[in-house]
Design an enzyme around this catalytic site. Structure first.
Site, mmCIF file in Angstrom:
data_model
loop_
_atom_site.group_PDB
_atom_site.id
_atom_site.type_symbol
_atom_site.label_atom_id
_atom_site.label_comp_id
_atom_site.label_asym_id
_atom_site.label_seq_id
_atom_site.Cartn_x
_atom_site.Cartn_y
_atom_site.Cartn_z
ATOM 1 N N ASP A 208 98.964 98.362 -28.663
ATOM 2 C CA ASP A 208 99.417 98.629 -27.287
ATOM 3 C C ASP A 208 100.896 98.348 -27.046
ATOM 4 O O ASP A 208 101.339 98.320 -25.906
ATOM 5 C CB ASP A 208 98.581 97.815 -26.289
ATOM 6 C CG ASP A 208 98.593 96.315 -26.549
ATOM 7 O OD1 ASP A 208 99.297 95.872 -27.478
ATOM 8 O OD2 ASP A 208 97.884 95.588 -25.830
ATOM 9 N N ASP B 205 104.818 98.296 -34.994
ATOM 10 C CA ASP B 205 105.408 98.531 -33.669
ATOM 11 C C ASP B 205 106.917 98.323 -33.720
ATOM 12 O O ASP B 205 107.688 99.094 -33.133
ATOM 13 C CB ASP B 205 104.802 97.566 -32.647
ATOM 14 C CG ASP B 205 103.320 97.781 -32.428
ATOM 15 O OD1 ASP B 205 102.950 98.808 -31.847
ATOM 16 O OD2 ASP B 205 102.533 96.914 -32.838
ATOM 17 N N GLY C 41 101.941 94.214 -35.454
ATOM 18 C CA GLY C 41 103.155 94.298 -34.650
ATOM 19 C C GLY C 41 104.385 94.678 -35.445
ATOM 20 O O GLY C 41 105.367 95.165 -34.886
ATOM 21 N N GLU D 282 95.415 96.629 -35.699
ATOM 22 C CA GLU D 282 94.832 96.194 -34.431
ATOM 23 C C GLU D 282 93.328 96.437 -34.318
ATOM 24 O O GLU D 282 92.605 95.614 -33.737
ATOM 25 C CB GLU D 282 95.566 96.871 -33.263
ATOM 26 C CG GLU D 282 96.915 96.240 -32.919
ATOM 27 C CD GLU D 282 98.044 96.663 -33.855
ATOM 28 O OE1 GLU D 282 99.191 96.237 -33.637
ATOM 29 O OE2 GLU D 282 97.769 97.435 -34.801
ATOM 30 N N ILE E 91 101.047 89.682 -35.179
ATOM 31 C CA ILE E 91 100.900 88.715 -34.093
ATOM 32 C C ILE E 91 100.336 87.393 -34.613
ATOM 33 O O ILE E 91 99.470 87.360 -35.483
ATOM 34 C CB ILE E 91 100.003 89.307 -32.983
ATOM 35 C CG1 ILE E 91 100.026 88.418 -31.742
ATOM 36 C CG2 ILE E 91 98.588 89.506 -33.488
ATOM 37 C CD1 ILE E 91 99.363 89.068 -30.537
#
Length: 328
Positions: A205, A177, A174, A197, A118
């Protein structure tokens, strides 16, 4: 009626040949590398910009026939995920899902790293100054924001076209993810993976905590990675099953990813896309439920002409790339 019966009998005969005489037909039912000529064809194909795919954070090119290459394209920022990225990934993969010419996708990062995760500087206003007059309204705002960000990667999983992640350098936050929502993962030897994170004060999340345990099947290792934010290097990623193959460098890895995508693209799109959808359904349901869903699926999909074409090619000892399947 007589014509329909003749077609049915012909198909039955073709299937019997296919199932009972693999040695006679010279078939190798395992996944095998493409021929040298096919690999050369992949290497020679100059990528061209894909029409209808114009983005700030992504570059989408037609790598070869039926294969799209999606690049995270902010190399000067180590492909950090800014506001445009979270929006454009959804737009991009929704278009790919509806693109009848696309049969496989390779996703990679431009520059020296896959992604740094991110972009905190760009995203700070959304995350640290949420809108709302009180705690309830702020919570509703954040709920909608998180759900929107989750869709950025879920859209990859929902896309019926197989997506191959080709990872080099850092795959941080991310990035994990993203790749766990992909169907196949290759990496270069310099790759490392980090569930980052907890180091910035939050729980992941947007998919890692839900998908990573299913991908590697080792809850203890997942907990270790998620609680500590330590780096998982490429060899450990290979041993754990996070990636299926590791390569000496980015160039060799990308060649292998495009070769795999080309191989997939020669198959019936009805078969490949149906396989992806049913694999994902079965992952989230019991064996009995998966079998029942498969029954309902194939009661219609077995009527495709792709079966006749595929079996005919096998009988005639032709490569599937010589078969023309209808767009899907």
């Amino acid at each position: 009626m007589a014509a329909a019966m003749a077609v049915s009998h012909r198909l039955r005969d073709l299937l019997m040949w296919r199932l009972t005489a693999p040695t006679h037909l010279g078939l190798n039912l395992s996944l095998r590398p493409m021929s040298a000529s096919a690999q050369n064809e992949v290497s020679r194909a100059a990528p061209s910009e894909a029409p209808d795919h114009k983005y700030e954070s992504l570059r989408v090119t037609a790598a070869q026939k039926h294969v799209l290459h999606v690049q995270l394209n902010r190399p000067e920022k180590r492909n950090a995920m800014n506001k445009a990225f979270w929006r454009e990934m959804v737009e991009c993969f929704n278009k790919i899902a509806e693109d009848p010419d696309c049969r496989a996708v390779v996703i990679s990062g431009a520059g020296k790293t896959f992604t740094a995760g991110i972009d905190l500087m760009d995203m700070a206003s959304d995350l640290l100054q949420p809108q709302g007059d009180d705690a309830s309204r702020i919570s509703w705002y954040l709920r909608g924001l998180i759900a929107k960000y989750q869709e950025t990667f879920s859209v990859i999983e929902k896309c019926p076209k197989p997506v191959i992640a080709a990872i080099h350098g850092g795959c941080i936050g991310g990035g994990v993810d993203l790749i766990t929502a992909c169907d196949i993962r290759y990496c270069a030897q310099d790759a490392f993976f980090q569930v980052k994170e907890v180091d910035i004060g939050l729980a992941a999340d947007v998919g890692t905590l839900q998908r990573l345990p299913r991908v590697i099947g080792n809850q203890s290792l997942v907990n270790e990675l998620a609680f500590t934010a330590r780096k998982m290097m490429a060899d450990e990623a290979l041993d754990s099953g996070l990636v299926s193959r590791m390569f000496p460098d980015k160039e060799v890895m990308l060649d292998a990813a495009f070769t795999l995508a080309a191989e997939i693209s020669t198959k019936s799109p009805v078969a490949v896309q149906g396989t992806k959808i049913n694999l994902l359904y079965s992952r989230d349901h019991s064996v009995a439920e998966g079998l029942n869903y498969m029954t309902s699926w194939n009661m219609s999909m077995l009527q495709t002409q792709d079966i006749v074409k595929s079996v005919q090619a096998a009988m005639e000892k032709k490569e599937l790339k010589s078969v023309t399947f209808s767009k899907l």
